[in-house]
Enzyme design. Structure first.
Site, PDB file in Angstrom:
ATOM      1  N   VAL A  69       0.809  -1.225   0.000  1.00 30.23           N
ATOM      2  CA  VAL A  69       0.000   0.000   0.000  1.00 30.23           C
ATOM      3  C   VAL A  69       0.840   1.272   0.000  1.00 30.23           C
ATOM      4  O   VAL A  69       0.311   2.357  -0.266  1.00 30.23           O
ATOM      5  CB  VAL A  69      -0.995   0.048   1.190  1.00 30.23           C
ATOM      6  CG1 VAL A  69      -2.031  -1.048   1.092  1.00 30.23           C
ATOM      7  CG2 VAL A  69      -0.264   0.021   2.531  1.00 30.23           C
ATOM      8  N   ASN A  95      -6.679  -0.465   6.257  1.00 34.64           N
ATOM      9  CA  ASN A  95      -6.311  -1.099   7.533  1.00 34.64           C
ATOM     10  C   ASN A  95      -4.829  -1.455   7.648  1.00 34.64           C
ATOM     11  O   ASN A  95      -4.299  -1.503   8.748  1.00 34.64           O
ATOM     12  CB  ASN A  95      -7.164  -2.374   7.686  1.00 34.64           C
ATOM     13  CG  ASN A  95      -6.610  -3.328   8.716  1.00 34.64           C
ATOM     14  OD1 ASN A  95      -6.781  -3.126   9.915  1.00 34.64           O
ATOM     15  ND2 ASN A  95      -5.936  -4.381   8.253  1.00 34.64           N
ATOM     16  N   TYR A 168       4.986   5.235  15.101  1.00 32.54           N
ATOM     17  CA  TYR A 168       3.621   4.679  15.041  1.00 32.54           C
ATOM     18  C   TYR A 168       2.598   5.719  15.509  1.00 32.54           C
ATOM     19  O   TYR A 168       1.589   5.964  14.833  1.00 32.54           O
ATOM     20  CB  TYR A 168       3.564   3.423  15.909  1.00 32.54           C
ATOM     21  CG  TYR A 168       2.252   2.668  15.855  1.00 32.54           C
ATOM     22  CD1 TYR A 168       1.997   1.736  14.844  1.00 32.54           C
ATOM     23  CD2 TYR A 168       1.257   2.875  16.816  1.00 32.54           C
ATOM     24  CE1 TYR A 168       0.791   1.037  14.801  1.00 32.54           C
ATOM     25  CE2 TYR A 168       0.060   2.188  16.773  1.00 32.54           C
ATOM     26  CZ  TYR A 168      -0.165   1.254  15.770  1.00 32.54           C
ATOM     27  OH  TYR A 168      -1.355   0.564  15.724  1.00 32.54           O
TER      28      TYR A 168
HETATM   29  N1  NAP Z   1      -3.927  -5.132  17.183  1.00 31.95           N
HETATM   30  C1  NAP Z   1      -4.077  -4.007  17.854  1.00 31.95           C
HETATM   31  O1  NAP Z   1      -4.112  -3.995  19.090  1.00 31.95           O
HETATM   32  C2  NAP Z   1      -4.240  -2.702  17.118  1.00 31.95           C
HETATM   33  C3  NAP Z   1      -4.550  -1.582  17.888  1.00 31.95           C
HETATM   34  C4  NAP Z   1      -4.721  -0.353  17.257  1.00 31.95           C
HETATM   35  C5  NAP Z   1      -4.590  -0.268  15.889  1.00 31.95           C
HETATM   36  N2  NAP Z   1      -4.288  -1.382  15.156  1.00 31.95           N
HETATM   37  C6  NAP Z   1      -4.166  -1.209  13.709  1.00 31.95           C
HETATM   38  O2  NAP Z   1      -4.922  -2.189  13.036  1.00 31.95           O
HETATM   39  C7  NAP Z   1      -4.352  -2.438  11.754  1.00 31.95           C
HETATM   40  C8  NAP Z   1      -4.192  -3.938  11.557  1.00 31.95           C
HETATM   41  O3  NAP Z   1      -3.291  -4.435  12.535  1.00 31.95           O
HETATM   42  P1  NAP Z   1      -3.342  -5.926  13.101  1.00 31.95           P
HETATM   43  O4  NAP Z   1      -3.282  -5.810  14.560  1.00 31.95           O
HETATM   44  O5  NAP Z   1      -4.438  -6.679  12.464  1.00 31.95           O
HETATM   45  O6  NAP Z   1      -1.905  -6.432  12.607  1.00 31.95           O
HETATM   46  P2  NAP Z   1      -1.427  -7.730  11.793  1.00 31.95           P
HETATM   47  O7  NAP Z   1      -2.177  -8.932  12.240  1.00 31.95           O
HETATM   48  O8  NAP Z   1       0.052  -7.690  11.899  1.00 31.95           O
HETATM   49  O9  NAP Z   1      -1.865  -7.407  10.295  1.00 31.95           O
HETATM   50  C9  NAP Z   1      -1.220  -6.418   9.524  1.00 31.95           C
HETATM   51  C10 NAP Z   1      -1.728  -6.546   8.105  1.00 31.95           C
HETATM   52  O10 NAP Z   1      -1.141  -5.450   7.353  1.00 31.95           O
HETATM   53  C11 NAP Z   1      -0.600  -6.004   6.165  1.00 31.95           C
HETATM   54  N3  NAP Z   1       0.510  -5.175   5.677  1.00 31.95           N
HETATM   55  C12 NAP Z   1       1.669  -4.869   6.322  1.00 31.95           C
HETATM   56  N4  NAP Z   1       2.430  -4.091   5.525  1.00 31.95           N
HETATM   57  C13 NAP Z   1       1.732  -3.916   4.368  1.00 31.95           C
HETATM   58  C14 NAP Z   1       1.983  -3.213   3.162  1.00 31.95           C
HETATM   59  N5  NAP Z   1       3.110  -2.515   2.977  1.00 31.95           N
HETATM   60  N6  NAP Z   1       1.042  -3.263   2.177  1.00 31.95           N
HETATM   61  C15 NAP Z   1      -0.099  -3.965   2.337  1.00 31.95           C
HETATM   62  N7  NAP Z   1      -0.396  -4.646   3.467  1.00 31.95           N
HETATM   63  C16 NAP Z   1       0.524  -4.615   4.460  1.00 31.95           C
HETATM   64  C17 NAP Z   1      -0.169  -7.416   6.497  1.00 31.95           C
HETATM   65  O11 NAP Z   1      -0.089  -8.164   5.274  1.00 31.95           O
HETATM   66  P3  NAP Z   1       0.841  -9.495   5.104  1.00 31.95           P
HETATM   67  O12 NAP Z   1       0.668 -10.276   6.378  1.00 31.95           O
HETATM   68  O13 NAP Z   1       0.242 -10.165   3.895  1.00 31.95           O
HETATM   69  O14 NAP Z   1       2.235  -9.028   4.894  1.00 31.95           O
HETATM   70  C18 NAP Z   1      -1.317  -7.847   7.412  1.00 31.95           C
HETATM   71  O15 NAP Z   1      -2.409  -8.299   6.634  1.00 31.95           O
HETATM   72  C19 NAP Z   1      -3.036  -1.650  11.724  1.00 31.95           C
HETATM   73  O16 NAP Z   1      -3.228  -0.437  11.043  1.00 31.95           O
HETATM   74  C20 NAP Z   1      -2.749  -1.400  13.190  1.00 31.95           C
HETATM   75  O17 NAP Z   1      -1.982  -0.240  13.394  1.00 31.95           O
HETATM   76  C21 NAP Z   1      -4.097  -2.597  15.740  1.00 31.95           C
END
Ligand code: NAP
Length: 270
Positions: A69, A95, A168
């Site tokens: 992205v 996301n 972040y």
């Molecule tokens: N978990 C939490 O507690 C939390 C809290 C607040 C906010 N968030 C936000 O929620 C969102 C999702 O996080 P998550 O917790 O679900 O993390 P996650 O399980 O690590 O998932 C991250 C996702 O982002 C994708 N990604 C990473 N780099 C990318 C790139 N350059 N282009 C396209 N896709 C990319 C990964 O794809 P691949 O695996 O295919 O590489 C994966 O599908 C993030 O924006 C994070 O900041 C999470």
């Protein structure tokens, strides 16, 4: 809330970073609600295909699409392929996100740039492409009262400072003003732009914060609800923001955090 396959019937969605965690759950819930879903991934092709297969097995419509992205050409190609496949797009859930943590004085420019590029520039690139299609097509009243819905996945760290995670927190703070400025600009075109700010949700991105009883107990001190969030908590909020049930909601951040942003340290008089 029950998941009616009619809530988002006939709508087309793209979820970035849908091969894992929050994005995966959002994609599944959008599909359960009747939307066709493009499952974007970056490196986990097999995971993405597994989600597509499961959605299809459930009579849904989905396909997987690889794109980084943060790369303009890849984002443009992803939207062009999605439009070829679906004809148009009604919902974008922006996301995809990463963390590259470091004490501030040791943080490299590479660590800073990587997080800003994926978390903030990546959202800019995806939202821009979605908005172009919404403006081109306009409202289809039999599909939705909006010309399009954009949901930016932010974080409680768009307002809570986070030592050791300056890149972040800056990326998420940036999403707040980006989202609201875009919402202001596009509202006259019946495009709704909102964010969801998750608190601590159990996914691979923050596994070390909840995967031992000691770590979880420490984390729970920050969460008035006294439970770590599940990806479904975010997915249900995303379905609502994508549906006409939230038709009057624009330019807002919905905190889904069990009260983490309520400064729980002050609960006993500070
Ligand atoms: N978990 C939490 O507690 C939390 C809290 C607040 C906010 N968030 C936000 O929620 C969102 C999702 O996080 P998550 O917790 O679900 O993390 P996650 O399980 O690590 O998932 C991250 C996702 O982002 C994708 N990604 C990473 N780099 C990318 C790139 N350059 N282009 C396209 N896709 C990319 C990964 O794809 P691949 O695996 O295919 O590489 C994966 O599908 C993030 O924006 C994070 O900041 C999470």
């Amino acid at each position: 809330m029950s998941y009616s396959p009619y809530l988002l019937k006939g709508q087309k969605a793209l979820v970035t970073g849908a091969s894992s965690g929050i994005g995966e759950a959002v994609a599944r819930y959008l599909a359960l609600s009747g939307a066709a879903v493009a499952i974007n991934y970056h490196s986990e092709a097999e995971e993405a295909q597994k989600i597509v297969d499961e959605i299809k097995a459930n009579n849904g419509e989905a396909f997987a699409i690889k794109a980084n992205v943060s790369q303009e050409d890849e984002v443009k190609a992803m939207f062009s392929q999605t439009l070829d496949q679906f004809g148009t797009i009604d919902i974008l859930v922006s996301n995809a996100g990463v963390q590259k943590d470091s004490p501030f004085v040791d943080m490299s420019l590479e660590q800073w740039n990587k997080v800003i590029e994926v978390n903030l520039t990546g959202q800019f690139l995806c939202v821009r492409e979605a908005a172009k299609e919404f403006l081109r097509r306009g409202v289809q009243p039999h599909i939705s009262s909006a010309a399009g819905k954009i949901i930016c996945i932010s974080s409680v760290h768009e307002i809570i400072p986070w030592s050791g995670h300056v890149n972040y927190a800056a990326s998420k703070g940036g999403i707040n003003m980006m989202m609201r400025s875009i919402a202001q600009e596009l509202a006259p075109h019946k495009i709704r732009v909102n964010s969801i700010a998750p608190g601590a949700i159990k996914t691979p991105i923050n596994k070390s914060a909840w995967d031992t009883p000691q770590a979880e107990a420490k984390l729970l001190e920050l969460i008035p609800a006294k439970r770590v969030g599940e990806v479904e908590d975010i997915a249900k909020a995303a379905v609502w923001l994508a549906s006409d049930d939230s038709d009057y909601v624009n330019g807002t951040t919905l905190f889904v955090d069990g009260g983490m942003s309520l400064y729980p340290g002050f609960a006993d008089n500070g």
